[in-house]
Design an enzyme around this catalytic site. Sequence first.
Site, PDB file in Angstrom:
ATOM      1  N   TYR A 170     -40.949   9.819  37.324  1.00 49.62           N
ATOM      2  CA  TYR A 170     -40.046   9.533  36.215  1.00 49.62           C
ATOM      3  C   TYR A 170     -38.700   8.995  36.679  1.00 49.62           C
ATOM      4  O   TYR A 170     -38.032   8.288  35.937  1.00 49.62           O
ATOM      5  CB  TYR A 170     -39.797  10.807  35.388  1.00 49.62           C
ATOM      6  N   LYS A 219     -51.923  16.937  44.236  1.00 52.72           N
ATOM      7  CA  LYS A 219     -52.998  16.026  44.627  1.00 52.72           C
ATOM      8  C   LYS A 219     -52.857  15.822  46.137  1.00 52.72           C
ATOM      9  O   LYS A 219     -52.676  14.708  46.641  1.00 52.72           O
ATOM     10  CB  LYS A 219     -52.859  14.707  43.836  1.00 52.72           C
ATOM     11  N   ASP A 251     -56.830  17.000  39.187  1.00 51.52           N
ATOM     12  CA  ASP A 251     -58.033  16.610  38.432  1.00 51.52           C
ATOM     13  C   ASP A 251     -58.889  17.841  38.122  1.00 51.52           C
ATOM     14  O   ASP A 251     -59.398  18.010  37.012  1.00 51.52           O
ATOM     15  CB  ASP A 251     -58.838  15.526  39.180  1.00 51.52           C
ATOM     16  N   ASP A 275     -46.499  16.748  32.640  1.00 54.65           N
ATOM     17  CA  ASP A 275     -46.480  16.059  31.340  1.00 54.65           C
ATOM     18  C   ASP A 275     -47.898  16.009  30.776  1.00 54.65           C
ATOM     19  O   ASP A 275     -48.142  16.359  29.622  1.00 54.65           O
ATOM     20  CB  ASP A 275     -45.924  14.634  31.522  1.00 54.65           C
ATOM     21  N   ASP A 279     -49.775  18.637  27.642  1.00 50.49           N
ATOM     22  CA  ASP A 279     -50.402  18.172  26.389  1.00 50.49           C
ATOM     23  C   ASP A 279     -51.812  18.744  26.268  1.00 50.49           C
ATOM     24  O   ASP A 279     -52.231  19.184  25.197  1.00 50.49           O
ATOM     25  CB  ASP A 279     -50.503  16.629  26.352  1.00 50.49           C
TER      26      ASP A 279
HETATM   27  C1  IPM Z   1     -42.544  15.133  26.989  1.00 52.96           C
HETATM   28  C2  IPM Z   1     -42.604  13.708  26.512  1.00 52.96           C
HETATM   29  C3  IPM Z   1     -41.613  12.871  27.320  1.00 52.96           C
HETATM   30  C4  IPM Z   1     -42.027  12.969  28.779  1.00 52.96           C
HETATM   31  C5  IPM Z   1     -41.513  11.401  26.867  1.00 52.96           C
HETATM   32  C6  IPM Z   1     -41.123  11.309  25.407  1.00 52.96           C
HETATM   33  C7  IPM Z   1     -40.594  10.609  27.717  1.00 52.96           C
HETATM   34  O1  IPM Z   1     -43.898  13.227  26.610  1.00 52.96           O
HETATM   35  O2  IPM Z   1     -41.473  15.746  26.884  1.00 52.96           O
HETATM   36  O3  IPM Z   1     -43.573  15.635  27.439  1.00 52.96           O
HETATM   37  O4  IPM Z   1     -42.913  12.229  29.221  1.00 52.96           O
HETATM   38  O5  IPM Z   1     -41.470  13.808  29.481  1.00 52.96           O
HETATM   39 MG    MG Z   2     -45.330  14.668  27.214  1.00 49.76          MG
END
Ligand code: IPM
Ligand code: MG
Length: 384
Positions: A170, A219, A251, A275, A279
Amino acid sequence: MQTAGRKGTSAFLCKLDAGLGGMCMRCKIGVISGDGIGPEIVREAREVLEKVAKVYGHTFEYTELLLGGASIDVYGIPLTEETIEKAKACDAVLMGSIGGDAKTSPWYQLEPSKRPEAGLLGIRKALNLFANLRPAYLYEELRAACPLREDISAAGFDMLIMRELTGGLYFGERKTEEVDGVLTAVDTLSYNETEIRRIAKRAFEIARKRRGKVCSVDKANVLDSSRLWRKIVEEMAKEYPDVELSHMYVDNCAMQLVMNPAQFDVILTENMFGDILSDEASMVTGSIGMLSSASLNDTKFGLYEPSHGSAPDIAGQDKANPIATILSAAMMLRYSFDLDKEADAIEEAVRKVLKEGYRTGDIMSDGCEYVGTQKMGELIVEKI
Ligand code: IPM
Ligand code: MG
């Protein structure tokens, strides 16, 4: 790196008749309503905080801060010095979500460094918020919304992803250029030992307060940055002999999260892996609309936001689930203000509302009662 402190927090003894006794806090909270569903979910979280303030005798002062698309609309850039300075003057910041529809929003006609997401990355970096805590917990009441097979969800799960937030891909150098007539893009994944050590320390410390297990995800079979990560995490582990450390390739971790999520306590990982895995972890809890997060630096200051995005497709329609933001406000009370009892009260209120069968669309299941954003907020407020 300059870090924000808790300059304005003051505690004083309540009068006997005020609140539920104990210390009254006066806290300055920065509020980033943001874009998309941000304003409506933040509004509900503020109602919840106001109820807490009333019941427990605290005073919360709010300062509105612009970030992301909302900032672009006013200043042409997603993050201003003014927002950074105002945030630093607060004890903590509560955020909704930022960003819009990349296909239709004019914000995405701007160069990448001026788009809403760049503002979010910028504030994380400017406030040195290197530790991102994302708890993923399966509510008994939401078992029906869990997409995993019943024999897997039956074991339940309760994990915390400790995501490094200010390093890695990032923030590495990036560029797109023509090399020998061929368009070529480069992103750099770099970590130094100091960055790894400080996030590993956070993971071990929080594991001590949980079930005493850290799974470090990398990894290391391919990447140098992961090999250093593993080496430093192993060194750190020696200082925490009471915590059980394991390593897993990313993975494999993605697979284990859907095969046997109950095995995880604290997952420690770098920015990009965190990240993606967060999710995934949130979806196995039933909905990303339930997941809170805290981004912390090395003081008590933190930025608290739901793990989900700005959902522009349902913005302003009273459809969004405000629970992730409300639970983020609870995390703020716990981590930045040491108000554990009050945080417990919010979490308990959420649980009760779910138990009574109220659901927003994302967590709806048979036999439950559908409610919109505002009604969900009101129900939670009532239970505090
Ligand atoms: C998160 C989001 C952010 C990230 C985006 C919006 C830049 O996906 O907070 O997980 O990737 O960190
Ligand atoms: Mg995210």
